[in-house]
Design a protein around this motif. Sequence first.
Motif, PDB file in Angstrom:
ATOM      1  N   PRO A 142       0.820  -1.190  -0.082  1.00  0.00           N
ATOM      2  CA  PRO A 142      -0.030  -0.120   0.023  1.00  0.00           C
ATOM      3  C   PRO A 142       0.775   1.266   0.101  1.00  0.00           C
ATOM      4  O   PRO A 142       1.810   1.243   0.584  1.00  0.00           O
ATOM      5  N   TYR A 143       0.439   2.358  -0.640  1.00  0.00           N
ATOM      6  CA  TYR A 143       1.117   3.432  -0.591  1.00  0.00           C
ATOM      7  C   TYR A 143       0.255   4.385  -0.827  1.00  0.00           C
ATOM      8  O   TYR A 143      -0.538   4.779  -1.849  1.00  0.00           O
ATOM      9  N   GLN A 144       0.150   5.668  -0.105  1.00  0.00           N
ATOM     10  CA  GLN A 144      -0.569   6.888  -0.437  1.00  0.00           C
ATOM     11  C   GLN A 144      -0.020   7.915  -1.097  1.00  0.00           C
ATOM     12  O   GLN A 144       1.281   8.133  -0.894  1.00  0.00           O
ATOM     13  N   GLY A 145      -0.557   8.339  -2.145  1.00  0.00           N
ATOM     14  CA  GLY A 145       0.024   9.554  -2.774  1.00  0.00           C
ATOM     15  C   GLY A 145       0.511   8.863  -3.998  1.00  0.00           C
ATOM     16  O   GLY A 145       0.608   7.696  -4.524  1.00  0.00           O
ATOM     17  N   GLU A 146       1.142   9.920  -4.870  1.00  0.00           N
ATOM     18  CA  GLU A 146       1.886   9.492  -6.243  1.00  0.00           C
ATOM     19  C   GLU A 146       3.113   8.742  -5.606  1.00  0.00           C
ATOM     20  O   GLU A 146       3.782   9.206  -4.767  1.00  0.00           O
ATOM     21  N   LEU A 147       3.628   8.033  -6.736  1.00  0.00           N
ATOM     22  CA  LEU A 147       5.033   7.473  -6.588  1.00  0.00           C
ATOM     23  C   LEU A 147       5.835   7.366  -7.850  1.00  0.00           C
ATOM     24  O   LEU A 147       5.701   6.318  -8.634  1.00  0.00           O
ATOM     25  N   PRO A 148       6.027   8.369  -8.318  1.00  0.00           N
ATOM     26  CA  PRO A 148       6.899   8.674  -9.660  1.00  0.00           C
ATOM     27  C   PRO A 148       8.093   7.766  -9.627  1.00  0.00           C
ATOM     28  O   PRO A 148       8.538   7.128 -10.805  1.00  0.00           O
ATOM     29  N   VAL A 149       8.928   7.355  -8.609  1.00  0.00           N
ATOM     30  CA  VAL A 149      10.137   6.417  -8.708  1.00  0.00           C
ATOM     31  C   VAL A 149       9.961   5.441  -7.683  1.00  0.00           C
ATOM     32  O   VAL A 149       9.480   5.898  -6.589  1.00  0.00           O
ATOM     33  N   LEU A 150      10.433   4.426  -7.868  1.00  0.00           N
ATOM     34  CA  LEU A 150      10.937   3.470  -6.883  1.00  0.00           C
ATOM     35  C   LEU A 150      12.390   3.131  -6.810  1.00  0.00           C
ATOM     36  O   LEU A 150      13.164   2.733  -7.721  1.00  0.00           O
ATOM     37  N   LYS A 151      12.848   2.989  -5.780  1.00  0.00           N
ATOM     38  CA  LYS A 151      14.108   2.764  -5.198  1.00  0.00           C
ATOM     39  C   LYS A 151      14.384   1.380  -4.723  1.00  0.00           C
ATOM     40  O   LYS A 151      13.299   0.922  -4.042  1.00  0.00           O
ATOM     41  N   VAL A 152      15.135   0.431  -5.491  1.00  0.00           N
ATOM     42  CA  VAL A 152      15.314  -0.753  -5.171  1.00  0.00           C
ATOM     43  C   VAL A 152      16.626  -1.310  -4.548  1.00  0.00           C
ATOM     44  O   VAL A 152      17.540  -0.842  -5.156  1.00  0.00           O
ATOM     45  N   LYS A 153      16.636  -2.096  -3.547  1.00  0.00           N
ATOM     46  CA  LYS A 153      17.992  -2.626  -3.138  1.00  0.00           C
ATOM     47  C   LYS A 153      17.558  -4.244  -2.967  1.00  0.00           C
ATOM     48  O   LYS A 153      16.499  -4.737  -2.811  1.00  0.00           O
ATOM     49  N   LEU A 154      18.751  -4.860  -3.211  1.00  0.00           N
ATOM     50  CA  LEU A 154      18.549  -6.423  -3.304  1.00  0.00           C
ATOM     51  C   LEU A 154      19.520  -7.035  -2.337  1.00  0.00           C
ATOM     52  O   LEU A 154      20.767  -6.608  -2.084  1.00  0.00           O
ATOM     53  N   LEU A 155      18.970  -7.818  -1.418  1.00  0.00           N
ATOM     54  CA  LEU A 155      19.912  -8.697  -0.542  1.00  0.00           C
ATOM     55  C   LEU A 155      19.885 -10.119  -1.078  1.00  0.00           C
ATOM     56  O   LEU A 155      19.006 -10.765  -1.299  1.00  0.00           O
ATOM     57  N   TYR A 156      21.246 -10.513  -1.281  1.00  0.00           N
ATOM     58  CA  TYR A 156      21.412 -11.736  -1.860  1.00  0.00           C
ATOM     59  C   TYR A 156      22.699 -12.498  -1.253  1.00  0.00           C
ATOM     60  O   TYR A 156      23.471 -12.012  -0.799  1.00  0.00           O
ATOM     61  N   LYS A 157      22.861 -13.766  -1.633  1.00  0.00           N
ATOM     62  CA  LYS A 157      23.788 -14.615  -1.262  1.00  0.00           C
ATOM     63  C   LYS A 157      24.863 -14.827  -2.400  1.00  0.00           C
ATOM     64  O   LYS A 157      24.081 -15.134  -3.456  1.00  0.00           O
ATOM     65  N   GLN A 158      26.040 -14.590  -2.577  1.00  0.00           N
ATOM     66  CA  GLN A 158      27.011 -14.908  -3.480  1.00  0.00           C
ATOM     67  C   GLN A 158      27.895 -15.799  -3.119  1.00  0.00           C
ATOM     68  O   GLN A 158      28.143 -16.401  -2.008  1.00  0.00           O
ATOM     69  N   HIS A 159      28.355 -16.468  -4.171  1.00  0.00           N
ATOM     70  CA  HIS A 159      29.507 -17.766  -4.310  1.00  0.00           C
ATOM     71  C   HIS A 159      28.862 -18.804  -3.388  1.00  0.00           C
ATOM     72  O   HIS A 159      29.636 -19.296  -2.426  1.00  0.00           O
ATOM     73  N   VAL A 160      27.830 -19.256  -3.992  1.00  0.00           N
ATOM     74  CA  VAL A 160      27.362 -20.536  -2.995  1.00  0.00           C
ATOM     75  C   VAL A 160      28.070 -21.567  -3.341  1.00  0.00           C
ATOM     76  O   VAL A 160      28.398 -22.129  -4.527  1.00  0.00           O
TER      77      VAL A 160
END
Length: 178
Positions: A142-160
């Motif tokens: 849910p988000y109230q108001g306009e949302l012209p941009v979205l910032k995204v971050k990824l949590l991940y595992k590397q070198h499994v």
Amino acid sequence: MNKVVVYGECLRLPAADAAWVRLRGTLRVPVARERETPLYEFPLEEKEVKKDVPLSPYAEREQKGDIIVAEEEPACEWTVSLAERKGEEFAVRVSLGSEHRFMIDEWQLFDGKGRKIDSSVLSFFGSVSENFQEDGYVLQFPYQGELPVLKVKLLYKQHVDIVTVPVDVRIGLGGQRK
């Protein structure tokens, strides 16, 4: 400190007069390095927005003594699009495509001012071919108001990787079994 919990089963119980059991052999334990990306900004549109983002599938490796060389970080293709908006309910589609395997822990979303948006997974999708893997999610929030941009971050595992650990343990049973 990292901890590992191992569960196992016995095919049969030890003898009634046994005071301990010995477990000997090797365990194959999966290990990985937890990583997170910086925030990347995407205009929130109904069409897909794609960006090449560097994510390293490699751990830093030692070479020639104490010198540590970080291997080249290949670009992965991130895709973000507005899947649906109903009033103040948003659904966005986020995905990561790469030639390398990653274990995605969590996609984190933020508004244009950097405030975290709590989201839930509506569905997930993916595809695997010989040279390319794509993992994606449809996230709802849910988000109230306009949302012209979205910032995204990824949590991940590397070198499994799988590490073989030798085990030789005596486990006391606390006396005789009755």
